[in-house]
Design an enzyme around this catalytic site. Structure first.
Site, short mmCIF file in Angstrom:
data_model
loop_
_atom_site.label_atom_id
_atom_site.label_comp_id
_atom_site.label_asym_id
_atom_site.label_seq_id
_atom_site.Cartn_x
_atom_site.Cartn_y
_atom_site.Cartn_z
N PRO A 44 38.58 51.28 38.21
CG PRO A 44 40.55 52.50 38.58
CD PRO A 44 39.10 52.46 38.94
CG ASP A 45 41.32 46.42 34.63
OD1 ASP A 45 41.00 45.70 33.67
OD2 ASP A 45 42.15 47.36 34.53
CG PHE A 46 44.61 45.57 39.78
CD1 PHE A 46 43.44 44.87 40.06
CD2 PHE A 46 45.17 46.37 40.77
CE1 PHE A 46 42.85 44.95 41.32
CE2 PHE A 46 44.59 46.45 42.03
CZ PHE A 46 43.43 45.74 42.30
NE ARG A 47 48.53 42.03 36.85
CZ ARG A 47 47.94 41.83 38.03
NH1 ARG A 47 46.62 41.84 38.14
NH2 ARG A 47 48.66 41.65 39.12
CG ASN A 118 37.00 42.35 42.31
OD1 ASN A 118 38.13 42.20 41.83
ND2 ASN A 118 35.91 42.24 41.60
CG ASP A 120 34.78 46.07 44.32
OD1 ASP A 120 35.19 45.94 43.14
OD2 ASP A 120 34.02 45.25 44.86
CG HIS A 137 43.50 38.98 46.43
ND1 HIS A 137 43.74 39.29 45.11
CD2 HIS A 137 43.96 37.72 46.59
CE1 HIS A 137 44.33 38.26 44.50
NE2 HIS A 137 44.46 37.30 45.39
CB SER A 210 44.60 39.19 34.13
OG SER A 210 45.09 39.29 35.47
N1 APR Z 1 34.48 43.35 30.44
C1 APR Z 1 35.19 42.21 30.25
N2 APR Z 1 36.45 42.03 30.71
C2 APR Z 1 37.01 43.07 31.39
C3 APR Z 1 36.33 44.29 31.63
C4 APR Z 1 35.01 44.40 31.12
N3 APR Z 1 34.28 45.51 31.31
N4 APR Z 1 37.17 45.11 32.35
C5 APR Z 1 38.32 44.42 32.53
N5 APR Z 1 38.23 43.21 31.95
C6 APR Z 1 39.22 42.13 31.97
C7 APR Z 1 40.61 42.56 31.56
O1 APR Z 1 40.75 42.42 30.15
C8 APR Z 1 41.47 41.56 32.33
O2 APR Z 1 41.55 40.31 31.62
O3 APR Z 1 39.32 41.72 33.33
C9 APR Z 1 40.67 41.34 33.60
C10 APR Z 1 41.17 42.18 34.77
O4 APR Z 1 42.46 41.72 35.10
P1 APR Z 1 43.33 42.51 36.20
O5 APR Z 1 43.28 43.96 35.93
O6 APR Z 1 44.67 41.81 36.27
O7 APR Z 1 42.54 42.29 37.57
P2 APR Z 1 42.55 40.99 38.47
O8 APR Z 1 42.60 39.75 37.63
O9 APR Z 1 41.42 41.12 39.42
O10 APR Z 1 43.94 41.14 39.29
C11 APR Z 1 44.22 40.13 40.24
O11 APR Z 1 46.13 41.39 41.02
O12 APR Z 1 47.24 43.23 41.85
C12 APR Z 1 46.56 42.11 42.18
O13 APR Z 1 45.47 41.90 44.23
C13 APR Z 1 45.31 42.45 42.96
O14 APR Z 1 43.30 41.16 43.11
C14 APR Z 1 44.20 41.76 42.19
C15 APR Z 1 44.95 40.70 41.40
#
Ligand code: APR
Length: 287
Positions: A44-47, A118, A120, A137, A210
């Site tokens: 899973p992503d974060f947001r 990431n 992972d 990170h 994001s």
């Molecule tokens: N295809 C296209 N876009 C995607 C997909 C996908 N399959 N899955 C997720 N996304 C997009 C989301 O719409 C969002 O814009 O990827 C982005 C993920 O954003 P976050 O969940 O905020 O993850 P990230 O940007 O890596 O967070 C940054 O926040 O909590 C801290 O340290 C943590 O490294 C992390 C940092």
């Protein structure tokens, strides 16, 4: 997509970018990536509302979601972080097409560096050499005692973490923390490689992030004004969302794997990527 830009300069397209990569005009490519490139691998992503990690931490009774990665909260109660570490620990997930595309850029000598948020470890698993990576990170690959600062390999903590035991330093009994960068901690020294990478980059590709977290997010504005920037992401983020006036900004919106596949088709690299993924898959399975 964007404002009309200045004068009669044409807005760049994905086709323009693909042509410049294919003809090796772009050979110092910097990639910036976030959790969105690993959701196709099942992490899973974060947001993302609903499925993002920060929407699924109720069980830990945190004061607020990000506390799970805050160093002060960790010293107060390390259990939520280690419970999450058990779920995220490298070894249970495989890289996907997006990671192998970046690996192919490296194999073709056109990747200058990949800056990833990431933890992972999928970039290394896809065969991208550590010297080509800035793990901004941090990483689970190494760990440090929070008391005596003794260094450990991530593998030395695996059993404790998988058994739900807090890893303790045999030397001083302090808690050993994986070298993940927590909110409130310094970024790794290697992050500052951007000071020499970004001024010479000739293409920036931003994928699956994001762009919410600093100082990483600001790197998106650190390439020269003449350098093309390609966003491959579900939605517009950072400078791409602020109604960028740059004629050389291109956004390929939608699923990251679909966007990368479209670029790979335009590059004529489909065959090579499939071979790489098959070999990569076998090698990864052998481990
Ligand atoms: N295809 C296209 N876009 C995607 C997909 C996908 N399959 N899955 C997720 N996304 C997009 C989301 O719409 C969002 O814009 O990827 C982005 C993920 O954003 P976050 O969940 O905020 O993850 P990230 O940007 O890596 O967070 C940054 O926040 O909590 C801290 O340290 C943590 O490294 C992390 C940092």
């Amino acid at each position: 997509m964007f404002g009309g830009g200045r004068g009669n300069v044409r807005q760049q397209t994905l086709e323009d970018i693909a042509e410049n990569i294919r003809e090796r005009k772009f050979k110092r490519i910097v990639v910036m990536a976030g959790a969105g490139i690993s959701t196709p691998s099942g992490i899973p992503d974060f947001r993302t509302p609903g499925s993002g990690l920060y929407d699924n931490l109720q069980q830990y009774n945190l004061p607020y979601a990000e506390a799970i990665f805050e160093i002060n909260y960790f010293h107060h109660n390390p259990n939520p972080f280690f419970a999450l570490a058990k779920e995220l620990y490298p070894g249970n997930y495989q890289p996907n097409l997006t990671h192998y595309f970046i690996r192919l850029l490296h194999d073709k000598g056109q990747l200058l560096r990949m800056y990833t948020q990431n933890i992972d470890g999928l970039e290394r698993m896809a065969g991208i050499p550590p010297k080509m990576l800035v793990e901004a990170h941090g990483t689970f690959a190494t760990a440090t005692c929070t008391v005596c600062r003794q260094n450990y390999k991530g593998e030395e903590l695996r059993n404790d973490i998988m058994e739900g035991t807090i890893p303790k330093c045999p030397t001083c009994k302090g808690i050993i923390k994986p070298d993940i960068v927590f909110f409130g901690e310094e970024l790794p020294q290697q992050f500052f490689t951007y000071l020499t990478d970004f001024p010479i980059a000739d293409l920036l590709i931003v994928m699956g992030t994001s762009l919410e977290v600093e100082p990483f997010a600001s790197l998106a504005g650190a390439v020269r004004g003449s350098v093309s920037r390609l966003l491959i992401n579900r939605d517009l983020v950072g400078p791409f969302a602020w109604g960028s006036q740059r004629h050389n900004d291109v956004a390929e919106l939608g699923d990251v794997v679909s966007g990368v596949k479209k670029l790979v088709e335009l590059l004529g690299w489909k065959q090579e990527l499939e071979v790489l993924m098959n070999v990569g898959g076998e090698r990864v399975m052998e481990k």
